[in-house]
Design an enzyme around this catalytic site. Structure first.
Site, mmCIF file in Angstrom:
data_model
loop_
_atom_site.group_PDB
_atom_site.id
_atom_site.type_symbol
_atom_site.label_atom_id
_atom_site.label_comp_id
_atom_site.label_asym_id
_atom_site.label_seq_id
_atom_site.Cartn_x
_atom_site.Cartn_y
_atom_site.Cartn_z
ATOM 1 N N GLN A 198 0.824 -1.209 0.000
ATOM 2 C CA GLN A 198 0.000 0.000 0.000
ATOM 3 C C GLN A 198 0.864 1.268 0.000
ATOM 4 O O GLN A 198 0.433 2.318 -0.452
ATOM 5 C CB GLN A 198 -0.900 -0.027 1.237
ATOM 6 N N THR A 244 7.972 -19.693 -15.389
ATOM 7 C CA THR A 244 8.413 -18.800 -16.465
ATOM 8 C C THR A 244 8.008 -17.369 -16.150
ATOM 9 O O THR A 244 6.861 -17.107 -15.785
ATOM 10 C CB THR A 244 7.798 -19.265 -17.803
ATOM 11 N N CYS A 250 -18.708 -8.984 5.106
ATOM 12 C CA CYS A 250 -19.994 -9.577 5.462
ATOM 13 C C CYS A 250 -19.982 -11.051 5.088
ATOM 14 O O CYS A 250 -20.090 -11.407 3.927
ATOM 15 C CB CYS A 250 -21.127 -8.854 4.757
HETATM 16 C C1 LIG Z 1 -3.489 -5.287 -1.839
HETATM 17 C C2 LIG Z 1 -2.598 -5.626 -0.703
HETATM 18 C C3 LIG Z 1 -1.962 -6.881 -0.632
HETATM 19 C C4 LIG Z 1 -2.198 -7.963 -1.646
HETATM 20 O O1 LIG Z 1 -1.651 -7.631 -2.894
HETATM 21 P P1 LIG Z 1 -2.166 -8.408 -4.212
HETATM 22 O O2 LIG Z 1 -1.210 -7.972 -5.278
HETATM 23 O O3 LIG Z 1 -3.560 -7.928 -4.450
HETATM 24 O O4 LIG Z 1 -2.097 -9.858 -3.912
HETATM 25 C C5 LIG Z 1 -1.118 -7.122 0.429
HETATM 26 N N1 LIG Z 1 -0.901 -6.201 1.366
HETATM 27 C C6 LIG Z 1 -1.476 -4.983 1.336
HETATM 28 C C7 LIG Z 1 -1.176 -3.988 2.412
HETATM 29 C C8 LIG Z 1 -2.353 -4.662 0.298
HETATM 30 O O5 LIG Z 1 -2.931 -3.459 0.279
#
Ligand SMILES: *Cc1c(COP(=O)(O)O)cnc(C)c1O
Length: 383
Positions: free
Chosen positions: A182, A240, A328
């Protein structure tokens, strides 16, 4: 009516410059990077250039960067790969994580405890979801296999003091992982300054494609592969390489990281305006997460006595795409673990709302949202 997207923490659209960089690698340069011939060499060159570009931005060596299929896979490789390697090497059997991790970390750690006999301990967090380095220092042990603390929280936007936490782990010789999935769109990520041994990234959170991610692994960190097979990715991730997606991720990462961050000017001010208005116009509303140490695009709230899922549906009908923290399940709403961990009572935690802005967000969109929200919250309270 045009729908307004206010859910950039869930995913972001692929930047046009990213798509353009990817396109040649679907048809023109389609080789398998592991092949010996020229087709393979061209594909391999593209993957290695992408690795070098990302490594330069992260301030690491390119051989310390592993390409994966997503942020979740990066988290899985970090936790499982290091836990198993540390146990094999040092007999370390203790895992320390924060209670506000993404499920990709927390569910993985719980499975390591349940199926593989690791001892899982949760670090305390304050009411904003922050881990105190002194608490970490008090709980880290000789037999701690690894520590994992999320960099910027997806639900509540709080930014943890990763460099200080990393320093504690470094002094004790324990590998430190941080989920920066994030954070990558908004914060400069220098793995040396951050004192991390492992750092997870996922491209679709920073205007790259879905289905590709990366894991930084500091040279010398004990780790075994979780996906076994061929020797790709320095023997740490068989399969790959997804050449076009890796090229796209590197392009997106450069755009996000190059100019200190990829945020448009004024994004944080727009967020602050949104937070201020919501707290002013809606009774029994609280901000969740840290008031200032939070992601520049992230606003998150709880409204007492509101059904968060009903509010989301009403917002969608009104033309606004947002998110909530409460999943939910089978009709019985459960407050999220993150909101519970920061001490919110159930009648507050069930009424959560996350509003996340992005590169395409305009002040007009935020105004339109602010005009409708009070009435919808009040309706969701009566419902
Ligand atoms: C979205 C998210 C993930 C998962 O990433 P993906 O690429 O969707 O598997 C992991 N950690 C955080 C903090 C995220 O916001």
């Amino acid at each position: 009516m045009e729908k307004i997207y206010l859910d950039y923490a869930a995913t972001t659209p692929v930047d046009e410059r990213v798509l353009e960089a990817m396109l040649p690698f679907f048809g023109q340069t389609f080789g398998n990077p592991s092949s010996v011939h020229t087709f393979g060499q061209r594909a391999e060159a593209a993957v290695e250039t992408a690795r070098e570009r990302m490594a330069a931005l992260l301030n690491c060596q390119s051989k310390e960067l592993i390409f994966t299929s997503c942020g979740s896979e990066s988290d899985n490789l970090a936790l499982r790969g290091v836990a198993f390697a540390r146990r094999e090497k040092n007999g370390a059997n203790h895992i320390l994580i924060s209670p506000v991790e993404h499920h990709a970390v927390s569910v993985t750690a719980e499975q390591l405890a349940r199926l593989h006999g690791f001892e899982l301990e949760f670090l305390p967090v304050d009411e904003h979801g922050m881990v105190d380095p002194d608490d970490l220092a008090a709980r880290i042990r000789e037999d701690t296999a690894l520590v994992s603390v999320i960099f910027a929280n997806n639900e509540i936007g709080t930014i943890n003091a990763i460099a200080a936490l990393g320093a504690v782990c470094q002094a004790r010789g324990v590998p430190f992982h941080s989920d920066a999935v994030q954070a990558a769109a908004h914060l400069r990520l220098d793995v040396q300054a951050l004192n991390v041994d492992l750092l997870s990234l996922g491209a679709h959170k920073f205007y790259g494609p879905k289905g590709v991610g990366a894991l930084y692994v500091r040279s010398g960190t004990p780790i075994v592969p979780i996906q076994t097979g061929g020797g790709q990715e320095f023997g740490l991730r068989a399969g790959t390489s997804n050449v076009p997606y890796i090229v796209g991720m590197a392009q997106a990462f450069e755009l996000a990281q190059r100019d200190s961050n990829g945020d448009p000017a004024g994004l944080a001010a727009l967020r602050d305006h949104l937070i201020g208005c919501v707290l002013e116009t809606i009774p029994d509303a609280r901000l969740t997460g840290h008031p200032s140490r939070r992601l520049s695009n992230h606003a998150s709230f709880v409204f007492k006595g509101v059904d968060g899922n009903a509010l989301l549906t009403m917002l969608d009908v009104a033309g606004f795409a947002c998110s909530s923290g409460s999943a939910c399940k089978t009709g019985l709403p459960e407050p999220s673990e993150v909101l519970t961990a920061i001490g919110l009572p159930r009648e507050w935690a069930l009424g959560s709302l996350r509003v996340t802005l992005g590169r395409q967000t305009t002040a007009g969109e935020v105004e339109a949202f602010l005009n409708r929200l009070p009435e919808l919250v009040s309706r969701a309270r009566k419902a």
